[in-house]
Design a protein around this motif. Structure first.
Motif, short mmCIF file in Angstrom:
data_model
loop_
_atom_site.label_atom_id
_atom_site.label_comp_id
_atom_site.label_asym_id
_atom_site.label_seq_id
_atom_site.Cartn_x
_atom_site.Cartn_y
_atom_site.Cartn_z
N GLU A 27 0.84 -1.20 0.00
CA GLU A 27 0.00 0.00 0.00
C GLU A 27 0.88 1.25 0.00
N GLY A 28 0.54 2.19 -0.87
CA GLY A 28 1.29 3.44 -0.97
C GLY A 28 2.44 3.38 -1.97
N TRP A 29 2.73 2.21 -2.50
CA TRP A 29 3.79 2.09 -3.50
C TRP A 29 3.27 2.55 -4.86
N GLU A 30 4.18 2.97 -5.71
CA GLU A 30 3.83 3.32 -7.08
C GLU A 30 4.50 2.34 -8.03
N GLY A 71 12.37 -1.91 -0.12
CA GLY A 71 11.38 -0.90 -0.52
C GLY A 71 11.03 -0.93 -2.00
N TRP A 72 11.46 -1.96 -2.73
CA TRP A 72 11.15 -2.06 -4.16
C TRP A 72 11.18 -3.51 -4.63
N ARG A 73 10.47 -3.74 -5.73
CA ARG A 73 10.45 -5.04 -6.41
C ARG A 73 10.39 -4.78 -7.91
N VAL A 74 10.98 -5.68 -8.68
CA VAL A 74 10.99 -5.54 -10.14
C VAL A 74 10.73 -6.90 -10.77
N GLY A 98 7.39 0.18 -5.94
CA GLY A 98 8.16 0.54 -4.75
C GLY A 98 7.69 1.80 -4.10
N ASP A 99 8.26 2.05 -2.97
CA ASP A 99 8.02 3.28 -2.24
C ASP A 99 8.44 4.44 -3.15
N PRO A 100 7.60 5.46 -3.30
CA PRO A 100 7.93 6.55 -4.22
C PRO A 100 9.30 7.18 -3.98
N GLU A 101 9.69 7.36 -2.72
CA GLU A 101 10.99 7.95 -2.42
C GLU A 101 12.13 7.01 -2.82
N VAL A 102 11.94 5.72 -2.61
CA VAL A 102 12.96 4.74 -2.97
C VAL A 102 13.11 4.68 -4.49
N LEU A 103 11.97 4.66 -5.21
CA LEU A 103 12.04 4.63 -6.67
C LEU A 103 12.67 5.89 -7.23
N ALA A 104 12.42 7.03 -6.60
CA ALA A 104 13.01 8.29 -7.06
C ALA A 104 14.53 8.24 -7.00
N GLU A 105 15.07 7.46 -6.10
CA GLU A 105 16.52 7.31 -5.99
C GLU A 105 17.03 6.16 -6.86
N LEU A 106 16.27 5.07 -6.93
CA LEU A 106 16.69 3.87 -7.64
C LEU A 106 16.65 4.02 -9.16
#
Length: 119
Positions: A27-30, A71-74, A98-106
Protein backbone atom coordinates in the motif's frame (compact mmCIF):
# COMPACT_ATOMS: atom_id res chain seq x y z
CA UNK A 1 15.65 6.89 -28.65
CA UNK A 2 18.38 7.57 -26.10
CA UNK A 3 21.59 9.47 -26.73
CA UNK A 4 23.48 6.22 -27.26
CA UNK A 5 21.10 4.94 -29.95
CA UNK A 6 19.23 2.47 -27.77
CA UNK A 7 15.50 2.86 -27.36
CA UNK A 8 14.09 3.59 -23.94
CA UNK A 9 10.51 3.85 -22.85
CA UNK A 10 9.09 4.67 -19.48
CA UNK A 11 5.76 5.25 -17.90
CA UNK A 12 3.37 4.58 -15.08
CA UNK A 13 1.27 1.45 -15.12
CA UNK A 14 -2.44 1.31 -14.35
CA UNK A 15 -2.95 -1.72 -12.07
CA UNK A 16 -6.24 -2.65 -13.69
CA UNK A 17 -4.80 -2.56 -17.21
CA UNK A 18 -1.61 -4.37 -16.23
CA UNK A 19 -1.01 -8.07 -16.69
CA UNK A 20 0.26 -10.70 -14.32
CA UNK A 21 3.89 -9.67 -14.95
CA UNK A 22 3.74 -6.89 -12.37
CA UNK A 23 5.57 -7.32 -9.08
CA UNK A 24 3.50 -7.32 -5.89
CA UNK A 25 3.13 -3.84 -4.41
CA UNK A 26 2.57 -2.66 -0.87
CA UNK A 27 0.00 0.00 0.00
CA UNK A 28 1.29 3.44 -0.97
CA UNK A 29 3.79 2.09 -3.50
CA UNK A 30 3.83 3.32 -7.08
CA UNK A 31 4.59 1.48 -10.31
CA UNK A 32 6.95 2.46 -13.11
CA UNK A 33 7.83 0.70 -16.35
CA UNK A 34 11.22 1.09 -17.99
CA UNK A 35 12.25 -0.65 -21.23
CA UNK A 36 15.63 -0.64 -22.96
CA UNK A 37 16.77 -2.21 -26.20
CA UNK A 38 20.24 -3.60 -26.61
CA UNK A 39 20.66 -5.10 -23.13
CA UNK A 40 19.86 -8.61 -21.93
CA UNK A 41 17.68 -9.70 -19.04
CA UNK A 42 20.88 -11.07 -17.48
CA UNK A 43 22.47 -7.61 -17.52
CA UNK A 44 19.32 -5.94 -16.18
CA UNK A 45 19.19 -8.43 -13.29
CA UNK A 46 22.91 -7.93 -12.67
CA UNK A 47 22.46 -4.14 -12.53
CA UNK A 48 19.53 -4.45 -10.13
CA UNK A 49 21.51 -6.82 -7.92
CA UNK A 50 24.35 -4.29 -7.85
CA UNK A 51 21.81 -1.67 -6.74
CA UNK A 52 20.94 -3.74 -3.66
CA UNK A 53 18.43 -6.24 -5.03
CA UNK A 54 18.29 -10.00 -4.59
CA UNK A 55 17.26 -12.43 -7.30
CA UNK A 56 14.01 -14.25 -6.49
CA UNK A 57 13.60 -17.90 -7.45
CA UNK A 58 17.02 -18.34 -9.08
CA UNK A 59 20.71 -17.63 -8.58
CA UNK A 60 21.25 -17.18 -12.33
CA UNK A 61 20.82 -13.59 -13.58
CA UNK A 62 20.07 -14.91 -17.09
CA UNK A 63 17.03 -16.76 -15.73
CA UNK A 64 15.90 -13.98 -13.37
CA UNK A 65 12.39 -12.66 -13.79
CA UNK A 66 12.14 -11.02 -10.37
CA UNK A 67 14.48 -8.92 -8.24
CA UNK A 68 13.53 -7.58 -4.80
CA UNK A 69 15.24 -4.80 -2.87
CA UNK A 70 14.60 -2.78 0.26
CA UNK A 71 11.38 -0.90 -0.52
CA UNK A 72 11.15 -2.06 -4.16
CA UNK A 73 10.45 -5.04 -6.41
CA UNK A 74 10.99 -5.54 -10.14
CA UNK A 75 9.81 -8.09 -12.66
CA UNK A 76 11.89 -8.50 -15.82
CA UNK A 77 10.81 -9.67 -19.23
CA UNK A 78 12.60 -9.76 -22.57
CA UNK A 79 11.43 -9.99 -26.15
CA UNK A 80 12.98 -9.69 -29.58
CA UNK A 81 11.85 -6.59 -31.45
CA UNK A 82 12.55 -5.33 -34.96
CA UNK A 83 14.49 -2.07 -34.83
CA UNK A 84 14.85 -1.60 -38.58
CA UNK A 85 14.13 -3.68 -41.65
CA UNK A 86 16.42 -6.61 -40.85
CA UNK A 87 17.77 -5.60 -37.45
CA UNK A 88 16.41 -7.37 -34.41
CA UNK A 89 17.28 -6.43 -30.83
CA UNK A 90 16.37 -7.68 -27.42
CA UNK A 91 14.15 -5.29 -25.47
CA UNK A 92 14.12 -5.76 -21.71
CA UNK A 93 11.17 -4.38 -19.77
CA UNK A 94 11.51 -3.78 -16.04
CA UNK A 95 8.25 -3.34 -14.15
CA UNK A 96 9.08 -1.53 -10.91
CA UNK A 97 6.92 -1.31 -7.78
CA UNK A 98 8.16 0.54 -4.75
CA UNK A 99 8.02 3.28 -2.24
CA UNK A 100 7.93 6.55 -4.22
CA UNK A 101 10.99 7.95 -2.42
CA UNK A 102 12.96 4.74 -2.97
CA UNK A 103 12.04 4.63 -6.67
CA UNK A 104 13.01 8.29 -7.06
CA UNK A 105 16.52 7.31 -5.99
CA UNK A 106 16.69 3.87 -7.64
CA UNK A 107 15.37 4.62 -11.15
CA UNK A 108 18.03 7.18 -12.17
CA UNK A 109 20.76 4.74 -11.10
CA UNK A 110 19.16 1.89 -13.06
CA UNK A 111 18.67 4.14 -16.13
CA UNK A 112 22.32 5.16 -16.07
CA UNK A 113 23.50 1.55 -15.98
CA UNK A 114 21.01 0.31 -18.61
CA UNK A 115 21.61 3.21 -21.00
CA UNK A 116 25.38 2.65 -20.98
CA UNK A 117 24.89 -0.95 -22.08
CA UNK A 118 22.46 -0.32 -24.91
CA UNK A 119 23.16 0.60 -28.44
Amino acid sequence: MTDDGSAATEGSVDDEAAGADLPPAEEGWERKTVAYRGISRRLAAHYLRNLGGELVGTDDPAAATRVDGDGWRVTLSAETVTAAAAIELTEVTAEFAGDPEVLAELLPKYRQKAMRAGG
